[in-house]
Write an enzyme that holds these catalytic residues in place. Structure first.
Site, mmCIF file in Angstrom:
data_model
loop_
_atom_site.group_PDB
_atom_site.id
_atom_site.type_symbol
_atom_site.label_atom_id
_atom_site.label_comp_id
_atom_site.label_asym_id
_atom_site.label_seq_id
_atom_site.Cartn_x
_atom_site.Cartn_y
_atom_site.Cartn_z
ATOM 1 N N ASN A 12 -1.523 11.316 2.366
ATOM 2 C CA ASN A 12 -2.750 12.074 2.638
ATOM 3 C C ASN A 12 -3.718 11.122 3.338
ATOM 4 O OD1 ASN A 12 -5.114 13.512 2.611
ATOM 5 N ND2 ASN A 12 -5.386 13.467 0.371
ATOM 6 N N LYS A 14 -6.481 11.787 4.653
ATOM 7 C CA LYS A 14 -7.886 12.194 4.463
ATOM 8 C C LYS A 14 -8.622 12.147 5.813
ATOM 9 C CE LYS A 14 -7.575 10.535 -0.222
ATOM 10 N NZ LYS A 14 -8.276 10.233 -1.449
ATOM 11 N N GLU A 101 -10.858 16.430 -3.994
ATOM 12 C CA GLU A 101 -12.019 16.209 -3.112
ATOM 13 C C GLU A 101 -12.491 17.520 -2.503
ATOM 14 O OE1 GLU A 101 -10.260 13.054 -0.793
ATOM 15 O OE2 GLU A 101 -10.358 11.741 -2.538
ATOM 16 N N GLU A 169 -2.648 15.043 -9.908
ATOM 17 C CA GLU A 169 -3.527 13.956 -9.504
ATOM 18 C C GLU A 169 -4.734 13.908 -10.435
ATOM 19 O OE1 GLU A 169 -2.881 12.847 -5.135
ATOM 20 O OE2 GLU A 169 -4.448 14.348 -5.185
ATOM 21 N N GLY A 175 -8.119 6.860 -5.768
ATOM 22 C CA GLY A 175 -8.904 5.866 -5.042
ATOM 23 C C GLY A 175 -9.592 4.844 -5.925
ATOM 24 N N SER A 214 -3.781 6.407 -6.906
ATOM 25 C CA SER A 214 -3.632 4.938 -6.852
ATOM 26 C C SER A 214 -2.185 4.469 -6.893
ATOM 27 C CB SER A 214 -4.464 4.287 -7.964
ATOM 28 O OG SER A 214 -5.844 4.538 -7.754
HETATM 29 C C1 PEP Z 1 -5.140 11.290 -2.945
HETATM 30 O O1 PEP Z 1 -6.241 11.373 -2.463
HETATM 31 O O2 PEP Z 1 -4.390 12.269 -2.908
HETATM 32 C C2 PEP Z 1 -4.747 10.022 -3.551
HETATM 33 C C3 PEP Z 1 -3.751 10.037 -4.382
HETATM 34 O O3 PEP Z 1 -5.473 8.911 -3.202
HETATM 35 P P1 PEP Z 1 -5.177 7.380 -3.618
HETATM 36 O O4 PEP Z 1 -3.697 7.152 -3.462
HETATM 37 O O5 PEP Z 1 -5.974 6.561 -2.665
HETATM 38 O O6 PEP Z 1 -5.605 7.233 -5.034
#
Ligand code: PEP
Length: 251
Positions: A12, A14, A101, A169, A175, A214
């Site tokens: 992703n 973003k 988000e 998630e 993040g 993460s």
């Molecule tokens: C995400 O935004 O879907 C995500 C898992 O972000 P990160 O890997 O940066 O935690």
């Protein structure tokens, strides 16, 4: 991992990347993926503006392209929005829906995610529906109830037939560099699997459930080895081709 199910490693991106960056990153992922004979299927989800560019860089290779959101209507007076048929037309095969988000920044609730998932499936896209609890909800012992409610409210009837993907998630892990314990991830994925089976029968036993939050090369292998963890949704680490590929290689 679920026996007989090919894992999916999804990136992703973003709101990151201009055209040159996006093409370079996509090319680097494609090069590393080689002929696609790895254990995992690979997917990258760039911003809308890069769909064509990234699609061109990946054309003919094994890495699929997806988007990060769609509108529930196929067309109409919705300034600034993008519909599922438009995404399909631009080359997307998957679409992430209900990311935390979007739920936080745009007030998207389960009903909105459900409508988007229906639109995505109608347009021939595979929905990747995100669910996950906040830190407060986990501390209060409500994580499983929250995720169950999100699943029940966000997944349409046609979800299993579309090969839909669920991404667990935890909001507090996105993040932040923090992850749940392996036991907590395994317990939540088992609960999600049970819910999918209850709703969709045998097909629910084969749907992919990704973990996201993460995931890095350093922690990917033990997470991806857990029962009912059928891949990962990767944010930050998907912006570095070597890291994204190392996560895929950890399957
Ligand atoms: C995400 O935004 O879907 C995500 C898992 O972000 P990160 O890997 O940066 O935690």
């Amino acid at each position: 991992m679920t026996p007989g199910v090919r894992p999916l490693i999804a990136g992703n991106w973003k709101m990151h990347g201009l055209r040159a960056d996006g093409s370079a990153l996509a090319r680097a992922v494609a090069e590393g993926a080689g002929g696609g004979a790895g254990a995992a299927e690979l997917l990258v989800c760039p911003p809308f503006t890069l769909l064509r560019e990234v699609g061109a860089a990946l054309e003919g290779g094994p890495v699929a392209v997806g988007a990060q959101d769609c509108h529930a209507a196929a067309k109409g007076a919705h300034t600034g929005d993008v519909s599922a048929p438009m995404l399909r037309d631009a080359g997307a095969r998957f679409v992430i829906l209900g990311h935390s988000e979007r739920r936080a920044d745009h007030g998207e609730g389960d009903a909105a995610v459900l409508a988007k998932a229906e639109a995505a499936i109608a347009a021939g896209l595979v929905p990747v529906v995100c669910v996950g609890e906040s830190e407060g909800e986990r501390v209060a012992g409500d994580a499983e109830a929250v995720v169950t409610r999100q699943l029940d409210g966000s997944l349409p009837e046609a979800f299993a037939a579309s090969g839909g993907v669920v991404a667990y998630e935890p909001v507090w892990a996105i993040g932040t560099g923090r992850t749940p314990t392996e036991a907590d991830i395994a317990a939540m994925h088992a609960a999600i699997r049970a819910r999918l089976r209850a709703r969709f029968g045998e097909a629910g036993g084969r749907l992919r459930i990704l973990y996201g939050g993460s995931v890095k090369p350093a922690n990917a292998a033990p997470i991806l080895a857990l029962e009912n963890v059928d891949g990962a949704l990767v944010g930050g680490a998907s912006l570095v081709a070597a890291d994204f590929l190392a996560i895929a290689a950890a399957v």
